[in-house]
Design an enzyme around this catalytic site. Sequence first.
Site, PDB file in Angstrom:
ATOM      1  N   CYS A 163       0.836  -1.214   0.000  1.00 15.32           N
ATOM      2  CA  CYS A 163       0.000   0.000   0.000  1.00 15.32           C
ATOM      3  C   CYS A 163       0.864   1.255   0.000  1.00 15.32           C
ATOM      4  CB  CYS A 163      -0.921   0.020   1.219  1.00 15.32           C
ATOM      5  SG  CYS A 163      -2.047  -1.375   1.284  1.00 15.32           S
ATOM      6  N   ARG A 197      -7.827  -4.437  -3.251  1.00 20.39           N
ATOM      7  CA  ARG A 197      -7.386  -3.259  -4.016  1.00 20.39           C
ATOM      8  C   ARG A 197      -8.380  -3.031  -5.154  1.00 20.39           C
ATOM      9  NH1 ARG A 197      -2.360  -2.524  -1.773  1.00 20.39           N
ATOM     10  NH2 ARG A 197      -1.550  -4.457  -0.899  1.00 20.39           N
TER      11      ARG A 197
HETATM   12  C1  BEZ Z   1       0.626  -4.606   1.883  1.00 16.00           C
HETATM   13  O1  BEZ Z   1       1.836  -4.798   1.911  1.00 16.00           O
HETATM   14  O2  BEZ Z   1       0.140  -3.527   1.500  1.00 16.00           O
HETATM   15  C2  BEZ Z   1      -0.277  -5.715   2.260  1.00 16.00           C
HETATM   16  C3  BEZ Z   1       0.087  -7.003   1.953  1.00 16.00           C
HETATM   17  C4  BEZ Z   1      -0.734  -8.047   2.327  1.00 16.00           C
HETATM   18  C5  BEZ Z   1      -1.901  -7.786   3.028  1.00 16.00           C
HETATM   19  C6  BEZ Z   1      -2.281  -6.483   3.300  1.00 16.00           C
HETATM   20  C7  BEZ Z   1      -1.465  -5.441   2.921  1.00 16.00           C
END
Ligand code: BEZ
Length: 236
Positions: free
Chosen positions: A55, A138
Site C-alpha cells: 500500500c 485493491r
Molecule cells: C501490503 O503490503 O500492502 C499488504 C500485503 C498483504 C496484506 C495487506 C497489505
Amino acid sequence: METSVQENNISMPRIGDAAPEFEAVTTQGNINFPSDYKGNWVILFSHPADFTPVCTSEFITFASMEEKFAKVNTKLVGLSIDGLYSHIAWLRTIKEKIEYKGMKDVEVKFPLIEDIKMDVAQKYGMIQPNEDSTKAVRAVFFIDPKGVIRSMIYYPLSLGRNFEELYRVVVALQTSDEFGVATPADWQPGDDVIVSPAGSCGTAQERMESDEMNCQDWFFCTKKLDKQTVLDKIIN
Ligand code: BEZ
C-alpha cells in the site's frame, strides 16, 4: 467458504450503475460522494491497510501522479478500513521517511477516507471475505463526471496496481466518449481506434469501401486518431 454475493448481502456495483452515495470523513475534510465531484472524473480506490508495504508503494506512486491525473480532469479518492488518525500518521510517515523507486518526500494531497465501520467498503464491494473479511481488496472504480461507474478493476491484497494502466483507462474512456470510438487491446493515444460495429448491411458495405477506415472485414474496422488530436481534447 462464502460463495455468493447474495448470500452475504454484499453490494457489488456494476459498470453503468450510479456510484453509490455516501458521506465520509477524510484526511482532507468531510466529503459527499459523488456529488462533490460532479463535473470531474474520479478514481475511487481502496487499499487493505495503512502502514503496509505494498500500500505504501502504491500511495507514493499514485500521489506522484496526482498532477498527471488532474490534467485529464481526474481526482483521486482513497479508502481503507482504518481510522483518521492512523491515516494521518501513515501519510506523515510516507512523506518524512519512505522512498520508493526514487520518489521521496511525497505528500499525499488527495483525500483518504476513514471507513472503520466498513460502511463505504460494503457499499462498493471492496470487502471480499474469501480474500480477507476485515481488509478491503485493491478495488478501483472509474466514475465519470455524471457520477456513473464506467470501469472497475480489482486486485488481491498481495498485488500492487499498475498506475500507468489506471491512467490509460481514464484516457481511453474519455477518448471513447469524445470521439465515439472504442479502443483496442493495449491502445495508447496515437494508435488506431475501433469504429463501432455496422448496424445495417448498407453500412457494412460502405465501411468496406471507405477510404477513411481500414476494414479487415465488415465488423473489424479501425481508423486513425492522431495522438495530438486526442491530447488536445482531453488534457487541460
Ligand atoms: C501490503 O503490503 O500492502 C499488504 C500485503 C498483504 C496484506 C495487506 C497489505
